[in-house]
Write a protein that holds these residues in place. Structure first.
Motif, PDB file in Angstrom:
ATOM      1  N   THR A  57       0.809  -1.220   0.000  1.00 37.57           N
ATOM      2  CA  THR A  57       0.000   0.000   0.000  1.00 37.57           C
ATOM      3  C   THR A  57       0.838   1.264   0.000  1.00 37.57           C
ATOM      4  O   THR A  57       0.594   2.193  -0.780  1.00 37.57           O
ATOM      5  CB  THR A  57      -0.947   0.002   1.211  1.00 37.57           C
ATOM      6  OG1 THR A  57      -1.844  -1.112   1.108  1.00 37.57           O
ATOM      7  CG2 THR A  57      -1.767   1.289   1.255  1.00 37.57           C
ATOM      8  N   ASP A  58       1.839   1.355   0.872  1.00 35.00           N
ATOM      9  CA  ASP A  58       2.630   2.583   0.955  1.00 35.00           C
ATOM     10  C   ASP A  58       3.369   2.859  -0.351  1.00 35.00           C
ATOM     11  O   ASP A  58       3.436   4.003  -0.815  1.00 35.00           O
ATOM     12  CB  ASP A  58       3.617   2.511   2.122  1.00 35.00           C
ATOM     13  CG  ASP A  58       2.914   2.566   3.478  1.00 35.00           C
ATOM     14  OD1 ASP A  58       1.849   3.200   3.553  1.00 35.00           O
ATOM     15  OD2 ASP A  58       3.427   1.963   4.432  1.00 35.00           O
ATOM     16  N   GLY A  59       3.909   1.818  -0.943  1.00 37.12           N
ATOM     17  CA  GLY A  59       4.583   1.988  -2.222  1.00 37.12           C
ATOM     18  C   GLY A  59       3.611   2.413  -3.317  1.00 37.12           C
ATOM     19  O   GLY A  59       3.958   3.215  -4.192  1.00 37.12           O
ATOM     20  N   THR A  60       2.391   1.883  -3.265  1.00 32.60           N
ATOM     21  CA  THR A  60       1.363   2.258  -4.246  1.00 32.60           C
ATOM     22  C   THR A  60       0.981   3.721  -4.088  1.00 32.60           C
ATOM     23  O   THR A  60       0.799   4.448  -5.072  1.00 32.60           O
ATOM     24  CB  THR A  60       0.120   1.373  -4.074  1.00 32.60           C
ATOM     25  OG1 THR A  60       0.495   0.000  -4.145  1.00 32.60           O
ATOM     26  CG2 THR A  60      -0.904   1.662  -5.158  1.00 32.60           C
ATOM     27  N   ILE A  61       0.853   4.170  -2.829  1.00 32.36           N
ATOM     28  CA  ILE A  61       0.524   5.575  -2.568  1.00 32.36           C
ATOM     29  C   ILE A  61       1.616   6.485  -3.114  1.00 32.36           C
ATOM     30  O   ILE A  61       1.336   7.506  -3.753  1.00 32.36           O
ATOM     31  CB  ILE A  61       0.313   5.808  -1.063  1.00 32.36           C
ATOM     32  CG1 ILE A  61      -0.966   5.091  -0.594  1.00 32.36           C
ATOM     33  CG2 ILE A  61       0.238   7.297  -0.747  1.00 32.36           C
ATOM     34  CD1 ILE A  61      -1.154   5.094   0.907  1.00 32.36           C
ATOM     35  N   THR A  62       2.860   6.116  -2.874  1.00 31.84           N
ATOM     36  CA  THR A  62       3.979   6.925  -3.371  1.00 31.84           C
ATOM     37  C   THR A  62       3.970   6.996  -4.895  1.00 31.84           C
ATOM     38  O   THR A  62       4.098   8.076  -5.488  1.00 31.84           O
ATOM     39  CB  THR A  62       5.310   6.347  -2.878  1.00 31.84           C
ATOM     40  OG1 THR A  62       5.324   6.367  -1.440  1.00 31.84           O
ATOM     41  CG2 THR A  62       6.483   7.145  -3.403  1.00 31.84           C
ATOM     42  N   ARG A  63       3.791   5.852  -5.518  1.00 34.97           N
ATOM     43  CA  ARG A  63       3.790   5.806  -6.990  1.00 34.97           C
ATOM     44  C   ARG A  63       2.586   6.546  -7.567  1.00 34.97           C
ATOM     45  O   ARG A  63       2.709   7.385  -8.456  1.00 34.97           O
ATOM     46  CB  ARG A  63       3.805   4.339  -7.446  1.00 34.97           C
ATOM     47  CG  ARG A  63       3.683   4.131  -8.940  1.00 34.97           C
ATOM     48  CD  ARG A  63       4.053   2.707  -9.323  1.00 34.97           C
ATOM     49  NE  ARG A  63       3.312   1.705  -8.567  1.00 34.97           N
ATOM     50  CZ  ARG A  63       2.110   1.239  -8.922  1.00 34.97           C
ATOM     51  NH1 ARG A  63       1.512   1.707 -10.014  1.00 34.97           N
ATOM     52  NH2 ARG A  63       1.509   0.310  -8.210  1.00 34.97           N
ATOM     53  N   GLY A  64       1.393   6.236  -7.053  1.00 36.20           N
ATOM     54  CA  GLY A  64       0.182   6.839  -7.595  1.00 36.20           C
ATOM     55  C   GLY A  64       0.064   8.317  -7.267  1.00 36.20           C
ATOM     56  O   GLY A  64      -0.408   9.106  -8.098  1.00 36.20           O
ATOM     57  N   GLY A  65       0.490   8.687  -6.058  1.00 35.46           N
ATOM     58  CA  GLY A  65       0.426  10.091  -5.681  1.00 35.46           C
ATOM     59  C   GLY A  65       1.368  10.943  -6.495  1.00 35.46           C
ATOM     60  O   GLY A  65       1.069  12.100  -6.818  1.00 35.46           O
ATOM     61  N   THR A  66       2.508  10.382  -6.854  1.00 30.34           N
ATOM     62  CA  THR A  66       3.458  11.097  -7.706  1.00 30.34           C
ATOM     63  C   THR A  66       2.849  11.340  -9.087  1.00 30.34           C
ATOM     64  O   THR A  66       3.024  12.409  -9.680  1.00 30.34           O
ATOM     65  CB  THR A  66       4.767  10.289  -7.827  1.00 30.34           C
ATOM     66  OG1 THR A  66       5.328  10.109  -6.520  1.00 30.34           O
ATOM     67  CG2 THR A  66       5.769  11.019  -8.706  1.00 30.34           C
ATOM     68  N   LEU A  67       2.103  10.365  -9.577  1.00 28.57           N
ATOM     69  CA  LEU A  67       1.466  10.503 -10.891  1.00 28.57           C
ATOM     70  C   LEU A  67       0.236  11.400 -10.838  1.00 28.57           C
ATOM     71  O   LEU A  67       0.020  12.234 -11.715  1.00 28.57           O
ATOM     72  CB  LEU A  67       1.067   9.116 -11.416  1.00 28.57           C
ATOM     73  CG  LEU A  67       2.205   8.156 -11.748  1.00 28.57           C
ATOM     74  CD1 LEU A  67       1.659   6.757 -12.014  1.00 28.57           C
ATOM     75  CD2 LEU A  67       2.977   8.655 -12.959  1.00 28.57           C
ATOM     76  N   GLY A  68      -0.586  11.221  -9.787  1.00 26.45           N
ATOM     77  CA  GLY A  68      -1.845  11.955  -9.712  1.00 26.45           C
ATOM     78  C   GLY A  68      -1.713  13.360  -9.162  1.00 26.45           C
ATOM     79  O   GLY A  68      -2.518  14.238  -9.477  1.00 26.45           O
ATOM     80  N   GLY A  69      -0.747  13.559  -8.292  1.00 31.23           N
ATOM     81  CA  GLY A  69      -0.545  14.880  -7.709  1.00 31.23           C
ATOM     82  C   GLY A  69      -1.516  15.192  -6.587  1.00 31.23           C
ATOM     83  O   GLY A  69      -2.218  14.312  -6.066  1.00 31.23           O
TER      84      GLY A  69
END
Length: 288
Positions: A193-205
């Motif tokens: 989950t944490d890695g997904t948040i980092t990856r997705g948040g970087t893309l989504g802003g």
């Protein structure tokens, strides 16, 4: 539920994270003694001070785990905390018993592996309890958990993510997605989950929404979703705005700290009934 008067011992097959520690503390307060199977490189070392007995093994040493549980007189156990999927490729050291279990699998999906391991333990007389055993006080409640309510636009993203997870869950693909403007920007994979948040948040802003729920046919004996302060920390780092979790089926680790941090960051946390968020307009605020 088996009470301490009937059987005061319970086994804990522990993966990573604080979930096993919180479980051990809870059930010991209920009068149980805890015998833990801990995994080198996965389980937090401090678990040792929260249980009555602990056995350190490498991932895949099934025969040693079984012998340890039987030697401690364990007739019931829980499986809590994950095993990093990347470690399966690098650190798995299966013994002959584990290889026999794995050889019967048609695929290496999470649920299939866990069911196979649980089935083997139960054939040996060790009942695998649901992950919610002894955790009633730390499961997410329905409603707003951190004061701020999601906006109408955020609710649209929550609904979209919720429906997407239902489809993905049938394929045993993750329990978490990140959504921005009704677009899926990340799906949970091996990074957790944490890695997904980092990856997705970087893309989504800024303003990305995090949605986490069980799979449609989730086996509640293992792999319940869990969130905690680290989840909020990961969201703050990428300016994500909402955490939507499934009420009654998501474990909240260190609830007070998590909710305080979310309030400070302006992050909304909402617990959603398993039936879905369609009735969100009627949801009432809930204190942590």
């Amino acid at each position: 539920m088996i009470s301490p008067e009937q059987d005061e011992r319970i086994g804990l097959i522990a993966g990573n994270g604080r979930f096993p520690i919180i479980f051990a503390d809870n059930v010991r307060r209920l009068g149980f003694s805890v015998s833990a199977i801990a995994h080198v490189g996965e389980t937090l070392p401090e678990l040792e001070s929260h249980v009555d007995r602990i056995h350190w093994l490498k991932v895949g040493q099934f025969s040693k785990a079984l012998a340890a549980l039987k030697g401690d007189g364990i007739r019931q156990a829980v499986m809590l905390g994950g095993i990093h999927k990347t470690h399966v490729f690098t650190a798995l050291r299966p013994d002959l018993r584990a290889l026999a279990i794995f050889s019967r699998l048609k695929h290496w999906k999470d649920d299939a592996i866990l069911r196979a391991v649980a089935g083997e333990l139960e054939r040996e007389g060790i009942q695998i309890r649901e992950s919610t055993f002894g955790l009633e006080g730390i499961l997410a409640r329905e409603g707003n958990l951190a004061h701020r309510k999601p906006t109408s636009k955020e609710w649209d993203d929550i609904q979209f993510g919720w429906d997407t997870l239902e489809t993905l869950g049938k394929l045993d693909i993750g329990q978490c997605v990140l959504v921005k403007n009704r677009v899926i920007v990340a799906v949970e994979a091996v990074e957790g989950t944490d890695g997904t948040i980092t990856r997705g948040g970087t893309l989504g802003g800024k303003g990305t929404v995090v949605v986490k729920r069980t799979k449609p046919h989730q086996d509640l004996r293992f792999d319940l979703p869990a969130v905690g302060p680290q989840t909020i920390q990961s969201m703050v780092a990428v300016k994500a705005s909402v955490l939507a979790i499934e009420a009654g089926r998501t474990v909240i680790l260190d609830r007070e700290e998590m909710c305080v941090n979310a309030r400070s960051a302006g992050i909304a946390i909402v617990g959603i009934a398993p039936t879905g968020p369609l009735q969100h307009a009627a949801s009432s605020d809930a204190s942590p």
